[in-house]
Every structure is written in C-alpha cells, then in structure tokens.
Design a protein around this motif. Structure first.
Motif, PDB file in Angstrom:
ATOM      1  N   PRO A 138       0.818  -1.131   0.041  1.00  0.00           N
ATOM      2  CA  PRO A 138      -0.149  -0.019  -0.131  1.00  0.00           C
ATOM      3  C   PRO A 138       0.985   1.348   0.082  1.00  0.00           C
ATOM      4  N   GLU A 139       1.922   1.233   0.708  1.00  0.00           N
ATOM      5  CA  GLU A 139       2.875   2.335   0.836  1.00  0.00           C
ATOM      6  C   GLU A 139       3.389   2.690  -0.505  1.00  0.00           C
ATOM      7  N   LEU A 140       3.768   1.782  -1.204  1.00  0.00           N
ATOM      8  CA  LEU A 140       4.452   2.038  -2.442  1.00  0.00           C
ATOM      9  C   LEU A 140       3.429   2.504  -3.713  1.00  0.00           C
ATOM     10  N   LEU A 141       1.983   1.762  -3.515  1.00  0.00           N
ATOM     11  CA  LEU A 141       0.991   2.178  -4.192  1.00  0.00           C
ATOM     12  C   LEU A 141       0.706   3.709  -4.308  1.00  0.00           C
ATOM     13  N   VAL A 142       0.593   4.145  -3.043  1.00  0.00           N
ATOM     14  CA  VAL A 142       0.524   5.626  -2.764  1.00  0.00           C
ATOM     15  C   VAL A 142       1.578   6.661  -3.343  1.00  0.00           C
ATOM     16  N   GLU A 143       2.750   5.969  -2.997  1.00  0.00           N
ATOM     17  CA  GLU A 143       4.023   6.730  -3.456  1.00  0.00           C
ATOM     18  C   GLU A 143       3.919   6.871  -5.052  1.00  0.00           C
ATOM     19  N   ALA A 144       3.623   5.892  -5.601  1.00  0.00           N
ATOM     20  CA  ALA A 144       3.690   5.467  -7.144  1.00  0.00           C
ATOM     21  C   ALA A 144       2.636   6.627  -7.978  1.00  0.00           C
ATOM     22  N   VAL A 183       0.762  10.335 -11.740  1.00  0.00           N
ATOM     23  CA  VAL A 183      -0.067  12.060 -12.066  1.00  0.00           C
ATOM     24  C   VAL A 183       0.730  12.822 -12.696  1.00  0.00           C
ATOM     25  N   ALA A 184       1.975  12.842 -12.648  1.00  0.00           N
ATOM     26  CA  ALA A 184       3.061  13.843 -13.431  1.00  0.00           C
ATOM     27  C   ALA A 184       2.732  13.596 -14.826  1.00  0.00           C
ATOM     28  N   ALA A 185       2.842  12.193 -15.108  1.00  0.00           N
ATOM     29  CA  ALA A 185       2.631  11.691 -16.537  1.00  0.00           C
ATOM     30  C   ALA A 185       1.374  11.688 -17.204  1.00  0.00           C
ATOM     31  N   LYS A 186       0.104  12.112 -16.348  1.00  0.00           N
ATOM     32  CA  LYS A 186      -1.094  11.855 -16.568  1.00  0.00           C
ATOM     33  C   LYS A 186      -1.428  10.600 -17.033  1.00  0.00           C
ATOM     34  N   ASP A 187      -0.965   9.735 -16.368  1.00  0.00           N
ATOM     35  CA  ASP A 187      -0.991   8.141 -16.766  1.00  0.00           C
ATOM     36  C   ASP A 187      -2.254   7.317 -16.055  1.00  0.00           C
ATOM     37  N   ILE A 195       0.840  17.835 -13.610  1.00  0.00           N
ATOM     38  CA  ILE A 195       0.437  18.215 -12.343  1.00  0.00           C
ATOM     39  C   ILE A 195       1.612  17.690 -11.338  1.00  0.00           C
ATOM     40  N   ASP A 196       1.958  18.530 -10.546  1.00  0.00           N
ATOM     41  CA  ASP A 196       2.987  18.388  -9.630  1.00  0.00           C
ATOM     42  C   ASP A 196       2.442  17.836  -8.099  1.00  0.00           C
ATOM     43  N   LEU A 197       2.344  16.645  -7.804  1.00  0.00           N
ATOM     44  CA  LEU A 197       1.812  16.140  -6.542  1.00  0.00           C
ATOM     45  C   LEU A 197       2.798  15.674  -5.577  1.00  0.00           C
ATOM     46  N   LYS A 198       2.596  16.230  -4.437  1.00  0.00           N
ATOM     47  CA  LYS A 198       3.584  16.084  -3.163  1.00  0.00           C
ATOM     48  C   LYS A 198       2.736  15.391  -1.982  1.00  0.00           C
ATOM     49  N   ILE A 199       3.180  14.132  -1.791  1.00  0.00           N
ATOM     50  CA  ILE A 199       2.677  13.523  -0.519  1.00  0.00           C
ATOM     51  C   ILE A 199       3.424  13.835   0.753  1.00  0.00           C
ATOM     52  N   LYS A 200       2.495  14.081   1.897  1.00  0.00           N
ATOM     53  CA  LYS A 200       3.132  14.316   3.159  1.00  0.00           C
ATOM     54  C   LYS A 200       2.320  13.550   4.073  1.00  0.00           C
ATOM     55  N   ASP A 201       3.218  13.302   5.187  1.00  0.00           N
ATOM     56  CA  ASP A 201       2.399  12.615   6.384  1.00  0.00           C
ATOM     57  C   ASP A 201       1.675  11.181   5.967  1.00  0.00           C
TER      58      ASP A 201
END
Length: 132
Positions: A3-9, A14-18, A62-68
C-alpha cells in the motif's frame, strides 16, 4: 506492490497523466468519496473518467507531493491516510496550489493490493470558504 508503494507511485503517474496506471490501483468495485463531483461513486470506470477530466483540465504537468503518509496493515486489509499538495496550471491559465486530505482502504487479493475505498476532501470553514 505494498500500500505504501501504491500511494507513492501516484506521484509519477499523476505527473505523467497516466490514467491506466492509476486505475489499475483500484478494485473493480471501489467506493469513491471525492472532493469534487458526486458525494459517492463506485467503480473503476468512474475513476477513469474522473482522472481523464482532471488531467484534461491542466495544460501543465501536475505536481503532486505526498506528506505525512501513514499506513496500518493487518492481514489482507490496510488503511492509509495522508495529505497531498497539487500544483499546476489549468487550461484557462489559473494556477493551482492546494492541499487535499485522503484516506484510503486497501484489500489484498490474488492480484495484490487494490484500493477498495478512497475519501478525499479539501479543508473548508463552516461558511464554505477555503480554510487553512
């Protein structure tokens, strides 16, 4: 993929609009509570259409940044919660820079971990205006 890697992926997808890479993370019967659109929706096809509309609204990446990010897993079920920042330029020239809250439920099956529940929201004040 955990699950951690799915969220981080999601950041690269998103940046690639994939759209298809993101849709593959969801179970066929996923329940969606999105910050925009209907209060409740279900299914991969709904998520695919939502992603296409979201990506189509941006002329920039789209620049996506994940926090916490926090994930708790037990057996074949896991839950995650995190904040994410979205930045980019819309087709109409509007610059976006906003934070969104997300809670995600995962289930592990024969095809690995899939998102079965996702709830995203944008903080707001009782008057309905954006808050800090």
């Amino acid at each position: 993929m955990t699950p951690e890697l799915l969220v981080e992926a999601r950041v690269a997808a998103v940046a690639a609009k994939d759209v298809e890479t993101l849709v593959a993370q969801y179970a066929e019967d996923v329940t969606l509570f999105d910050a925009l659109g209907p209060l409740r929706d279900t299914g991969q096809d709904v998520e695919r259409a939502r992603l296409r509309a979201w990506f189509g609204g941006y002329r920039s990446t789209i620049d996506l940044k994940i926090k916490d990010l926090e994930v708790i897993a037990d057996g074949d079920v896991a839950f995650a919660h995190y904040l994410f920042q979205v930045k980019g330029t819309m087709v109409d020239g509007t610059d976006v820079d906003m934070w969104v809250r997300s809670t995600v439920g995962f289930r592990r099956g024969e095809d690995g971990w899939k998102i079965v529940h996702e709830h995203s929201s944008v903080p707001f004040t009782p008057s309905g205006t954006a808050g800090d």
